[in-house]
Design an enzyme around this catalytic site. Sequence first.
Site, PDB file in Angstrom:
ATOM      1  CB  CYS A  89      10.279  -4.652   4.132  1.00 12.66           C
ATOM      2  SG  CYS A  89       8.667  -5.236   4.729  1.00 12.66           S
ATOM      3  CG  HIS A 172       8.301  -1.712   1.052  1.00 14.71           C
ATOM      4  ND1 HIS A 172       8.963  -2.723   0.393  1.00 14.71           N
ATOM      5  CD2 HIS A 172       7.558  -2.307   2.012  1.00 14.71           C
ATOM      6  CE1 HIS A 172       8.636  -3.889   0.920  1.00 14.71           C
ATOM      7  NE2 HIS A 172       7.788  -3.667   1.903  1.00 14.71           N
ATOM      8  CD  GLU A 174      10.764  -1.066  -2.182  1.00 12.71           C
ATOM      9  OE1 GLU A 174      10.219  -2.156  -1.922  1.00 12.71           O
ATOM     10  OE2 GLU A 174      11.415  -0.415  -1.333  1.00 12.71           O
TER      11      GLU A 174
END
Length: 215
Positions: A89, A172, A174
């Site tokens: 990002c 993202h 994660e």
Amino acid sequence: MSEPTLVVVRNEVDPDCTFHCDAISDALPDARTVAYPDGDRPDLEAVDGVVLSGSTAGVYEADDRPWIVEQQALVDELLEREIPTLGICFGHQLVNAALGGTVEPAEETCRPVRVDIADDPLFRGLEPVVPVVHGDVVTEVGDGLEVLASADYYHAFATRHREAPLWTVQFHPELTAAHRDRLAADFDWTEADYGFDDVNARRVLENFVSIVADC
């Protein structure tokens, strides 16, 4: 064979929004962390791979946030040392800006997005739907970088350096369904066409660890 030494460079400047940095650490529990805006710096002599996190800061705020300029210099050093690096990002945007690309504000996007992804080791086993939370976009990629993934609203959605082990992704990897409520509360997260059931984006982090181990 020992596990590679990874460092997560945490870039979040808002103490109420560090959950996404925490999520990277949760996905990479053996990684060391450094809080870059607070003045922490990684020891590159003791690092096998680096992850540059997201942030609510913008890379064009460098005049007010001098650490951004320092991290752009870090990107140059990581390239020179050929240390495997993954920008996420804000990290995606910072790497491209560091290498001469352009980042601009855009309409905020907070939802699962379908992407066209290239055949690359970083994306091995990745479903083509990924979680996105961002308001800035890379409009011109940096020198030496090529586009690896595109969305219908965003061409330079992921990039890779042509010669060095450097990757960047706008999404993202994660984030999981466990973050849904927080995303909905803080970023107006929506799930219309796709949801977290379509997402296995953490494969990107697993693949990056494998890439580092093989380098």
